[in-house]
Structure formats: structure tokens, C-alpha cells
Write an enzyme that holds these catalytic residues in place. Structure first.
Site, mmCIF file in Angstrom:
data_model
loop_
_atom_site.group_PDB
_atom_site.id
_atom_site.type_symbol
_atom_site.label_atom_id
_atom_site.label_comp_id
_atom_site.label_asym_id
_atom_site.label_seq_id
_atom_site.Cartn_x
_atom_site.Cartn_y
_atom_site.Cartn_z
ATOM 1 N N THR A 33 0.840 -1.185 0.000
ATOM 2 C CA THR A 33 0.000 0.000 0.000
ATOM 3 C C THR A 33 0.883 1.246 0.000
ATOM 4 O O THR A 33 2.076 1.184 0.315
ATOM 5 C CB THR A 33 -0.912 0.037 1.237
ATOM 6 O OG1 THR A 33 -0.079 0.131 2.405
ATOM 7 C CG2 THR A 33 -1.753 -1.223 1.340
ATOM 8 N N GLU B 68 -5.535 -3.501 -1.740
ATOM 9 C CA GLU B 68 -6.077 -4.719 -1.130
ATOM 10 C C GLU B 68 -7.261 -5.303 -1.892
ATOM 11 O O GLU B 68 -7.578 -6.480 -1.719
ATOM 12 C CB GLU B 68 -6.533 -4.432 0.298
ATOM 13 C CG GLU B 68 -5.429 -4.061 1.257
ATOM 14 C CD GLU B 68 -5.199 -2.566 1.369
ATOM 15 O OE1 GLU B 68 -4.800 -2.103 2.449
ATOM 16 O OE2 GLU B 68 -5.413 -1.850 0.352
ATOM 17 N N LYS C 214 -14.217 15.528 13.229
ATOM 18 C CA LYS C 214 -15.378 15.420 14.100
ATOM 19 C C LYS C 214 -15.424 16.668 14.966
ATOM 20 O O LYS C 214 -14.699 16.794 15.955
ATOM 21 C CB LYS C 214 -15.311 14.154 14.956
ATOM 22 C CG LYS C 214 -16.682 13.652 15.390
ATOM 23 C CD LYS C 214 -16.628 12.197 15.811
ATOM 24 C CE LYS C 214 -18.033 11.630 15.956
ATOM 25 N NZ LYS C 214 -18.016 10.206 16.315
ATOM 26 N N TRP D 151 -19.581 15.041 12.062
ATOM 27 C CA TRP D 151 -18.559 14.832 11.046
ATOM 28 C C TRP D 151 -18.564 15.947 10.015
ATOM 29 O O TRP D 151 -19.618 16.421 9.580
ATOM 30 C CB TRP D 151 -18.791 13.505 10.322
ATOM 31 C CG TRP D 151 -18.252 12.331 11.077
ATOM 32 C CD1 TRP D 151 -17.447 12.343 12.170
ATOM 33 C CD2 TRP D 151 -18.494 10.958 10.781
ATOM 34 N NE1 TRP D 151 -17.167 11.073 12.571
ATOM 35 C CE2 TRP D 151 -17.791 10.197 11.743
ATOM 36 C CE3 TRP D 151 -19.233 10.302 9.815
ATOM 37 C CZ2 TRP D 151 -17.799 8.809 11.750
ATOM 38 C CZ3 TRP D 151 -19.242 8.927 9.810
ATOM 39 C CH2 TRP D 151 -18.532 8.182 10.774
#
Length: 544
Positions: free
Chosen positions: A186, A333, A439, A444
Site C-alpha cells: 500500500t 487490497e 469530528k 462529522w
């Protein structure tokens, strides 16, 4: 009652054999490291791979071994793909855009002792060799007629000498289809990179998955298509194109080391490329260069886009070039997890609504993937387009673990690190990265929506938003922007007024700062870790 079907393993040697036997004269074109355009076909590529596989076997390589590559999008690299995978060895595709220390970490995780390199990556290989004594052989993938530089790398040998007089008369071995094939890491935007070991089974299924009609909306048969992976093939296998092209009998074009817009356009126009894919930044650069050069990119019919949602302006540029924009989503992935296919009836909606319901989302859930969203406690949330939660994925093309983890540390559902909504029609919308979510006062704020709103302002070229601590609200957004070409100063008041047309007023960043360039990861994505470091280095008190 058991079924009566055969259980032949899904091995990638069968894929290159199929290409050579049934569309062997379909062209394979690649730019070499020295810039020369090399022309071949799938039959000759199979012969090259078999000679290298024969030599690798003679040098002691076998099933379960791992070999590394530090190389670009060349025919030499594809030859290594099919040779190594054909004998059951794993191929760890190292990223030349990373530092020597990053590469050391990955090499030690995987454990290869032989690495194949090219003329461009040789200087980096020498840096890596100084800190990786476990690598005892470096194979230089030389090109006909090009000079071979002197090198003090341990076990340095040219590919020509490594192969010697090995013939293409070679029988591929048979082994378990769950054997590791390619190993990719990754990009590590939120921490140390993690290794994903694809299997022969997952790549075969993943290539079929990427070939389905709902991935490429204009897909045609066989050699009618010509594919160019702008993504480097060490990045999630070049979006699987080195496998989907031979699987389907397509012409494959590789760009070597040259990722410049001008170099890509030369290949598109010269080779008749019909399908290509890139992240939005690359597409914007490509369109800009095409307009400067007077190229219409007229052969390109399908443009795959991933990495982040396209702006309306970018979608309009696809339209102006007559290219069908196919928005998708995936990760190292789980490549190609969502599809570009619009929901039934959405193609008759007004253009603005089509964009919001189709292009502005990350595609619809693909057949070989299951998705779910959960709250902070892991409770599943409904697919109503309103609830947003942590996005989880599972399926035969998804990774169930990482390199170096024990079986007990595997997982049933892959935690993607994204916050998403899933709508009743199966379309999925990424709201934010879980670690990038702000947050504020228990609510959010989407950094992606803030960035999109700012990027649609005439004076802004690009925007990146990160969270900063706040004494009352816990977190608040800080926005960093680069200016559009020709703009000398940011009109912050006008930008804020513009953004209020897209987001709630309380979402607006507490501070906006202009920076010269936007940092990027090795795969071209916005590097939020670098932005956080940039903020940490600032001495000014942004929030009073």
C-alpha cells in the site's frame, strides 16, 4: 451430491499460454527505458517468459521463492511477471518512487534475495543495496543495443547473461492456485505500508472482474481494443491491464519510464489506444497537454478514473474529448471493487443529476465484492444513502491479511479506512478517509466535500483539508490551497462565499492558507500525512 466439473487450478501460466496460442499475433508495444519503441506480440512474449523461466529454474528458483523487481512499465518487466509467476515464485514489485529506507522495510518484510532492475532504477538500487545485505543478486534488465553501466552491486549480472542459452522449450509446473503471485505494498498514507500478496486465483478472478461489461462501458472484442495502463505496473498490477489484455486478446501498450502527458499522448495517438485509466490529476494534465498540442485523443473511447471523485469540470472535459468516463473505486487490497455502470433509468436524468448520482459517486458494488458500512461500534448501517459509516469489503478478490501477519491475525472483512454511504441502487459514495474525518462538536465534516467545493472556485487549482485541534470543538478544518495559473493572490472572502453554495456554513475552514505545491504520494494521490507535517512545522497560531 458433488459436482462433476474439473478442478484445474487457475494459474497465470495458463493466461499467457492462452494469449500465445489463440491471439499470438496481437501486438504488444512498449517504450524502453532508453525511449526506443519496441514492437512484439503475445506469442513472442510467451517465448521470452519461457526462456527466462527456464533460466530461473536453472539458477535454483522454485515454488515458494520470492523475487523482487525495481522497474518501470517495460516489456522486460512483463517478461519477468510471467516467468516468475509461471514457475510459482512470488514477484514483489517494488516502487521506484519510494525512498531507499522505505524499500528496505518492504524487502525485509518479504525476504527476497534477488531483485531485477533497469537502467533508470540502477542508482536507487545502489542506495538500497547499501542497507539490504540480504539481497545477494541484482539482475540488470538490459536492452538490445543500449550500454550496460558498470556497477558494484553484489551479484550484479545482466539479464542476457542470466538467461544465457536457455531455450523457450519449457513446461510450466502445476501448483496450488492460492500460491502467492505478485506482492504489492500500500502507499502508506496513514502509516507504514502494508504488503498484499495476490494469489493466482485472485488475479485470474480479478482480471475477469476488470473485464466485465460494467467496468468498461464501451468494451469491444479482442484486438478491437488497445489498452494503455498509465498507472505504473508496480501499483496494484497496473490496474490489472497486464493481465486483462492478454486474457481478452487486446493490444497492450506500455509507456516505459515516460509518464509525461506528452509521452502518453504520443503513444495514444501513435498506437490507437482505446482504453486507458488514471487518477484525476493525471487526466487533467493529459487534457491540458492535448489541447496545447492540438491532439483530439480521438481513438480513446473509455477513460477509467479512480483515486477520488471527478469534479464536474473534469467530467465535462471527458465529454468534450468524446471519452466515456468510467468511475471506479478500489485499493491495493481490493482492486476494481466498484463499477462504473449507472443504475437503471439514471441515463435519462438531466446532466446535473446524472453527475450527482453516477459520476460523483465511486461506482456501484461489483459482483465479486461485498460491501457493508458500520458505525463506530461495528453495528451495520442501512443502504439508504443517508447513513455514513466505516466501509468494509470482502470477497475472492479482497485481501484477508497482510504480509507478515499470522493466520490468527487475518480478518473476515477488510477495513478500508474509508467512510462511505451506500445507496439503495447499490452505488457507493466515499464521504472521507476515516483518519481524515473531522469530528467537530460530535458532528462529522467531510474533507473531500470541502476540497471539492474549493477546487470548483476559479482562483483555486487544488485544495487539501486536514483537522487541527480546537479548545471547544475538539477539531476544526484547516484548508491549504494552491492557486490557479495566472492568479497572484487568493480572494479568501470570495472563496468562502462560493463554498457556502456547496457545504454548510459551519463546515467552512477556520483558516485557509496558500501553499506553492500540493504534496503527493508515489501514486499521485494527495498526501495528507505531508500536509499534517507541513501544518506541524508552522509556528503561527492558526486557531485562537
Amino acid at each position: 451430491m458433488r459436482g462433476t466439473m474439473m478442478t484445474n487450478p487457475m494459474l497465470l501460466s495458463r493466461l499467457i499460454d492462452h494469449a500465445a496460442e489463440h491471439h499470438g499475433d496481437t501486438p504488444f508495444v512498449a517504450r524502453r527505458i532508453d525511449g526506443v519503441i519496441e514492437r512484439s506480440d503475445w506469442a513472442r512474449m510467451r517465448d521470452r517468459a519461457k526462456r527466462l523461466a527456464n533460466a530461473m529454474t536453472g539458477h535454483g528458483f522454485k515454488v515458494d521463492d520470492v523475487v523482487g523487481s525495481l522497474a518501470w512499465n517495460t516489456s522486460n518487466h512483463i517478461e519477468l511477471f510471467y516467468a516468475a509467476l509461471g514457475i510459482g515464485a512470488g514477484l514483489h514489485t517494488l516502487n521506484p518512487r519510494l525512498t531507499a529506507e522505505d524499500l528496505r522495510y518492504m524487502i525485509e518484510k518479504v525476504g527476497e534475495i534477488t531483485i531485477f532492475i533497469d537502467a533508470d532504477t540502477l542508482p536507487l538500487a545502489e542506495q538500497v543495496a547499501a542497507i539490504t545485505p540480504m539481497v545477494t543478486r541484482w539482475v540488470f534488465m538490459d536492452e538490445p543495443g543500449a550500454p550496460v553501466p558498470a556497477s558494484a552491486l553484489p551479484g550484479f549480472v545482466t539479464k542476457t547473461d542470466f538467461i544465457g542459452d536457455a531455450s523457450a522449450d519449457f513446461a510450466w509446473p502445476t501448483f496450488d492456485e492460492n500460491q502467492a503471485a505478485t506482492i504489492c505494498f500500500t502507499s502508506g498514507t496513514t502509516g507504514r505500508p502494508k504488503g498484499v500478496a495476490y494469489t493466482h486465483r485472485s488475479i485470474t478472478l480479478g482480471s475477469m472482474n476488470m473485464s466485465m461489461a460494467d467496468m468498461y462501458g464501451t468494451h469491444r472484442r479482442g484486438s478491437l481494443e488497445c489498452m494503455l495502463p498509465i498507472a505504473a505496473i508496480f501499483h496494484a498490477n497496473g490496474w490489472m491491464m497486464p493481465f486483462t489484455a492478454p486474457m481478452n486478446g487486446h493490444k497492450l501498450v506500455l509507456n516505459g519510464r515516460d509518464f509525461s502527458p506528452e509521452g502518453i499522448i504520443e503513444l495514444i495517438d501513435g498506437e490507437g489506444v482505446t482504453i486507458t485509466g488514471a487518477v484525476p490529476t493525471i487526466w487533467m494534465d493529459l487534457f491540458d497537454a492535448a489541447e496545447r498540442q492540438g491532439s483530439k485523443l480521438e481513438t480513446v473511447r473509455t477513460g477509467l478514473l479512480a483515486g477520488t471523485r471527478p469534479s464536474r469540470a473534469l467530467a465535462e472535459r471527458f465529454e468534450s474529448f468524446g471519452i466515456t468516463l468510467c468511475q471506479s473505486w478500489g485499493m491495493t487490497e481490493v482492486p476494481g471493487c466498484s463499477r462504473s455502470a449507472p443504475a437503471a433509468g439514471s441515463d435519462t436524468l438531466p446532466a446535473d443529476e446524472q453527475h450527482e448520482r453516477h459520476l460523483a459517486r465511486q461506482g456501484r458494488v461489483g459482483f465479486l465484492s461485498e460491501m457493508r458500512i458500520v458505525d463506530d461500534e461495528g453495528k451495520p448501517l442501512p443502504f439508504d444513502g443517508e447513513h455514513a459509516g466505516h466501509l468494509l469489503v470482502r470477497g475472492p478478490i479482497a485481501s484477508g491479511s497482510y504480509v507478515g501477519l499470522s493466520d490468527a491475525e487475518g480478518f473476515e472483512w477488510l477495513e478500508t479506512g474509508d467512510i462511505a454511504r451506500i445507496y439503495p441502487d447499490g452505488s457507493m459514495e466515499i464521504v472521507d478517509r476515516a483518519k481524515d474525518v473531522i469530528k467537530s462538536g460530535g458532528e462529522w465534516i467531510s474533507t473531500l466535500q470541502l476540497e471539492s467545493a474549493a477546487a470548483s472556485f476559479a482562483g483555486v487549482a487544488e485544495a487539501g483539508v486536514i483537522s487541527i485541534p480546537h479548545p471547544r470543538w475538539q477539531e476544526r478544518p484547516l484548508m491549504l490551497v494552491t492557486l490557479a495559473e495566472g492568479v497572484e493572490a487568493l480572494d479568501e472572502a470570495a472563496l468562502r462565499e462560493h463554498m457556502q453554495g456547496f457545504v454548510a456554513k459551519w463546515w467552512l475552514p477556520d483558516a485557509i492558507r496558500v501553499i506553492d505545491t500540493m504534496p503527493r504520494t508515489s501514486t499521485g494521490k494527495l498526501d495528507k500525512m505531508a500536509l499534517r507535517r507541513l501544518y506541524a512545522q508552522r509556528s503561527e497560531n492558526i486557531i485562537a
